[in-house]
Each structure stands twice: as structure tokens, then as C-alpha cells.
Design a protein around this motif. Sequence first.
Motif, short mmCIF file in Angstrom:
data_model
loop_
_atom_site.label_atom_id
_atom_site.label_comp_id
_atom_site.label_asym_id
_atom_site.label_seq_id
_atom_site.Cartn_x
_atom_site.Cartn_y
_atom_site.Cartn_z
N THR A 143 -8.57 -2.49 1.72
CA THR A 143 -9.80 -1.70 1.83
C THR A 143 -10.56 -1.85 0.53
O THR A 143 -10.12 -2.53 -0.40
CB THR A 143 -9.48 -0.20 2.07
OG1 THR A 143 -8.90 0.33 0.89
CG2 THR A 143 -8.53 -0.01 3.25
N ALA A 144 -11.69 -1.18 0.45
CA ALA A 144 -12.49 -1.24 -0.78
C ALA A 144 -11.75 -0.59 -1.95
O ALA A 144 -12.04 -0.88 -3.11
CB ALA A 144 -13.83 -0.55 -0.56
N SER A 145 -10.77 0.29 -1.64
CA SER A 145 -10.07 1.01 -2.69
C SER A 145 -8.69 0.45 -2.99
O SER A 145 -8.20 0.57 -4.12
CB SER A 145 -9.92 2.49 -2.30
OG SER A 145 -11.18 3.11 -2.13
N SER B 103 -5.60 5.09 2.86
CA SER B 103 -6.44 4.55 1.79
C SER B 103 -7.62 5.49 1.57
O SER B 103 -8.44 5.69 2.46
CB SER B 103 -6.94 3.15 2.15
OG SER B 103 -7.75 2.63 1.12
N LYS B 104 -7.67 6.09 0.38
CA LYS B 104 -8.74 7.00 0.01
C LYS B 104 -9.37 6.52 -1.30
O LYS B 104 -8.70 5.98 -2.17
CB LYS B 104 -8.20 8.43 -0.18
CG LYS B 104 -7.67 9.06 1.10
CD LYS B 104 -8.79 9.37 2.07
CE LYS B 104 -8.27 10.10 3.30
NZ LYS B 104 -9.36 10.40 4.26
N LYS B 105 -10.64 6.75 -1.43
CA LYS B 105 -11.36 6.31 -2.62
C LYS B 105 -10.81 7.02 -3.86
O LYS B 105 -10.61 8.22 -3.87
CB LYS B 105 -12.85 6.62 -2.47
CG LYS B 105 -13.70 6.07 -3.62
CD LYS B 105 -15.18 6.34 -3.35
CE LYS B 105 -16.04 5.80 -4.50
NZ LYS B 105 -17.48 6.05 -4.27
N HIS B 106 -10.55 6.25 -4.92
CA HIS B 106 -10.05 6.82 -6.16
C HIS B 106 -10.43 5.90 -7.32
O HIS B 106 -10.65 4.70 -7.13
CB HIS B 106 -8.54 7.01 -6.11
CG HIS B 106 -7.79 5.74 -5.87
ND1 HIS B 106 -7.58 5.24 -4.60
CD2 HIS B 106 -7.22 4.84 -6.72
CE1 HIS B 106 -6.90 4.10 -4.68
NE2 HIS B 106 -6.68 3.84 -5.96
N LYS B 107 -10.51 6.48 -8.50
CA LYS B 107 -10.93 5.70 -9.67
C LYS B 107 -9.74 5.16 -10.46
O LYS B 107 -9.79 4.06 -10.99
CB LYS B 107 -11.80 6.57 -10.58
CG LYS B 107 -13.13 6.96 -9.97
CD LYS B 107 -13.95 7.80 -10.95
CE LYS B 107 -15.30 8.18 -10.35
NZ LYS B 107 -16.11 9.00 -11.30
N ASN C 180 -5.02 8.71 -7.39
CA ASN C 180 -4.57 8.29 -6.07
C ASN C 180 -3.54 9.27 -5.51
O ASN C 180 -2.55 9.60 -6.17
CB ASN C 180 -3.95 6.89 -6.16
CG ASN C 180 -3.90 6.20 -4.79
OD1 ASN C 180 -4.14 6.83 -3.76
ND2 ASN C 180 -3.60 4.92 -4.80
#
Length: 514
Positions: A24-26, A105-109, A114
Motif C-alpha cells: 500500500t502507500a504506507s 495497513s493504516k497511514k503512519h509517519k 504504526n
Amino acid sequence: MPTPQPPIDGAVIEFKDVDFVFVTASDSTALKGTSGSLMLKNNLFVGNGGKFDWTMAGFGPDEITAELKEYNFPVKSTKLVCESAVLTYPAKTDNKVEGIFEFNSKKHKTFEDNQYPRFKSYGSNIEIKGLGENIKYKGGLSLAGRKMYSSSIDEGTASIEILHEGKTRIRSVSPRFTMTDSTITSDVSSIVLYQTETDSIFHPGGSLKYNKNSATVRITKPNGYRHSPFLDSYHKIEIVADALSWNLAGSQIDFNITNGRDQIPALFESEEYFSGDKYSGMQGMYKFHPLQMIVAHADKTKSDVMFAEDVAKAYKLEPLTVRGAMVQLMKTGFIDYNVKAGEIKLRRKARHYVLSRRDKKDYDNITFVSISPGGANATLDLNSNELLVRGVDKIYISDSLNVNFVPDKRELKILKNRDFSFHGKINTQNFQFIGNDFNFVYDSFLVHLKTIDQIRLAVESKEKTEKGKARVLGNELRYSSGTLYINKPDNKSGRKKNSCLPYIRCYIRSNSVF
């Protein structure tokens, strides 16, 4: 029991010993070595086996792994849940741990942000190592990315023991601890601080924060527990304060009011204290008196252990109502209460209040009110076991006999079993004693007056104070010592009238000054 997997039917594609990569993007992570069937009609994959690691949370590929058994997930989703997984985490436990695994999958920096992968153990009897050489843990094991918790599927409690110099100094039991490299925290937990081999300070529901680096523990009050006391068995008092702080490398424990220090007092109350107003207030909006009810039930069943469901049934009450009442009694120190199981255990205070209300036992009026001190409201020195209380204007010993103490510098030291020492003034109905080294002995209910600088007479006269009380005159008896007998030891409440008390016995001849 894990939920059964859906049956395989229709057109399928079979997979054997494959790696699935979730991109995914993350994230980019893999489920390795799995097998299963992809049903084309609903794009549902039903699988068995495979291994997932925690590299997406910043760990090495072999540091934490979960072996999956039966599972399924929609291939168009990034979410996977396996209700029968086995966790391997050598740094924290020598055993393999069974539980539930979850990936999404969740967005995280950063790795710290995470929240996946996740794992939660079935049971709460796991011994975890690696928390620190002075920390023992037993309970559940949950992971959310890099964060570790004590949660478990069976919702059991976890216990943590913190040791210092080989001895357990703190024990905390909670449904949920958060454990990081530097801290251990819990929102609500029962906490015991061991003062001596036989005595402790206990709180039924404090918020715990232990800093491993500084070996410092801080206990604060969560919502709903603001008025719950710390129970101090050595001094036999209850302490109502907002926070407790202790550096285990040192010998001092501080008690503080944290908000509204100039308005909200810390309270230090004898465990034999009784208030009729407090007893009446327990009933609140209930049609029954909760404390009176459970003491009566204990007497009837001849057991101080009971269950809320049984009490509700015996008195034909709604179980939910009884459970709510028991929570309030627990928070004020009258019972121990297991909310999950509904188990009630009477504490000594419960029967004390009921019997005092019925005039079947003696009680006392001793309470210390500490407000707006310069430092902590109180400091316990573990070397001497003396509790220094600050910000005390006046101590009321006997309401019925009008006996009170006024300590110099607004300070006093509480000793074992509610004995205490101070310098200052003692006011009785007819005398005022001023001096140093005054030592109150609780069991005998008297004060040893080591150094009396002045004894002033207070007599009834036409020149009474505005409140109508006796006025202190200038007559003085100087340079003496003695013992002030406040009341008989079995009549601390002053229920039985005795015109001869209080009285003083002097040991050194004194001079009168007019």
C-alpha cells in the motif's frame, strides 16, 4: 473457540507454499509460506499456515513472528484477521503464546506511530521477561505495532511487581498495562506499596506511572476515584490526596494535592473515624442503604465474602443497581470489589461504620486537614516511618470535649498507630497548654507534655468570645511537664459523659504568674 472458516465452493484457485505481499502507500509486508483457496465468486481467500513478522513496526525479521493457522480475508482488502495464531517473541517470553493476530495497513509517519501488526493472547497467565531486572510481570500479552500491553482475550488481570534491593516494594494489578522501554503505565489499577514487612499503603484504583530510568513511581487519581483514600496500615489512617510520588532509590514518599492547593485540602483520617453525615450520605438516591445491607447479609450468611448477584436476589433488587452501589463502596474503602466477577469482600471499615452508627462500638473524631502547605502536603520517611504532615491549622481530637491542638509551623509527625508528635498549643474547655515535644498516644488517649512553657486558664466569664466560648485569661503556670488525659481509652468518641475528664497530672512544680 475460533470462528469456523467458510466452506470452499465454486470456481477456486489453489495456492501452496506461497508468499503474499501486501503493498500500500504506507506499507509493504509479507505473509510467508501460506497455502489456501481463492474463491473467484466473492474474491475471498481461505488460508492455512504462514508466518508474519513485525518488520513493518521496525523489528528484525526474527525478533517477533506470528504463525497463522486457519484464516480468511477479502483479497481486495488490506485487513487480515487470524483467530488461531501462535506468537514467538524470544526477548519477552520463553514460551509460544496462542492468541489472535490482526494486520491492516493504516497511514503512519514512523514505526512508533504504526499500530500494526497486532496480537492479543487468549490467556492472562504469561510471565514476561525483559521489562527490567527489578520488574516481575504475569498477565496477558498484546502487541500493537511496537507497543506492548497486558490485555488478553479472557479479560483477566495482570500483575506487576517492582523490586528494590531484592525486595518487592510495589505490586500493581490492572486489566491493562502499557509497557515501553522506559515506562510502565496503567489507567486504573489496585496498587500496594510495601512500607515494612507487614505494613503497606494501598489504593483500589490509582493511575500508575513507573519510570524505569529514574526508578520513580507516581500514582494519581483517575476520574471517579478522586475521593478514594490511600489506606496506610502502619499509621492506621486513610489519606485522601491527589497524587503519591516515590523515588525507590530514596526513602521519601510524598502526598500532594495537585489542583486548587489553596482551596482543596488533603485529609488524614483515623481508620476508627466515624461520621454520621457520611454514613447517611451513602444512601443517596437508593431505596436501600448499601453498607447496612451488605453488612446485614454478611451477618446472615456468616461470611464477609459474597457476590453482588446473590445480594440483589436476597433483597429483591436489580443486579445492576447493586453493582453500581458496590463500586461506590469500593472507592471509599469499605469493601474490596471484583467488578468482573461481582465478588464483594468486606473491609474492617464496613462493620466499624455500621456498629458505630448503632452505638455498639467506640469510634474517634481524629482527622488532620492539610491545605496550602509550602511543599508536599505530607512526606513519609521510610527510615523512621514518620509521616510529616504540613499545612495543618488545627487538629480536632474530641468534638464532645472541645479538645483541639494547634501545631507550630502548621506541622506534625504521625507515628505508628495514630500516635503523633508536635510543638504548639493544646486547647481544652478550661485550659490552654503551650510548649514543645507534645506526644499524643492514641491507644491511651492522652498527651505526654514534655515541655510546657505556659498553661493558661480558660474560664467562663461575662467577657466571652463572640462565639460564646470560654475566654483565655492571662493567668499562667510556667515551666512544667505532665500528662493530659483526654478521655478513657474505650470512650474516644465521648459518648459516655465523664465530668472528671479531661484532666492533667503535672510532674514538676510550677510557678503561678498573674
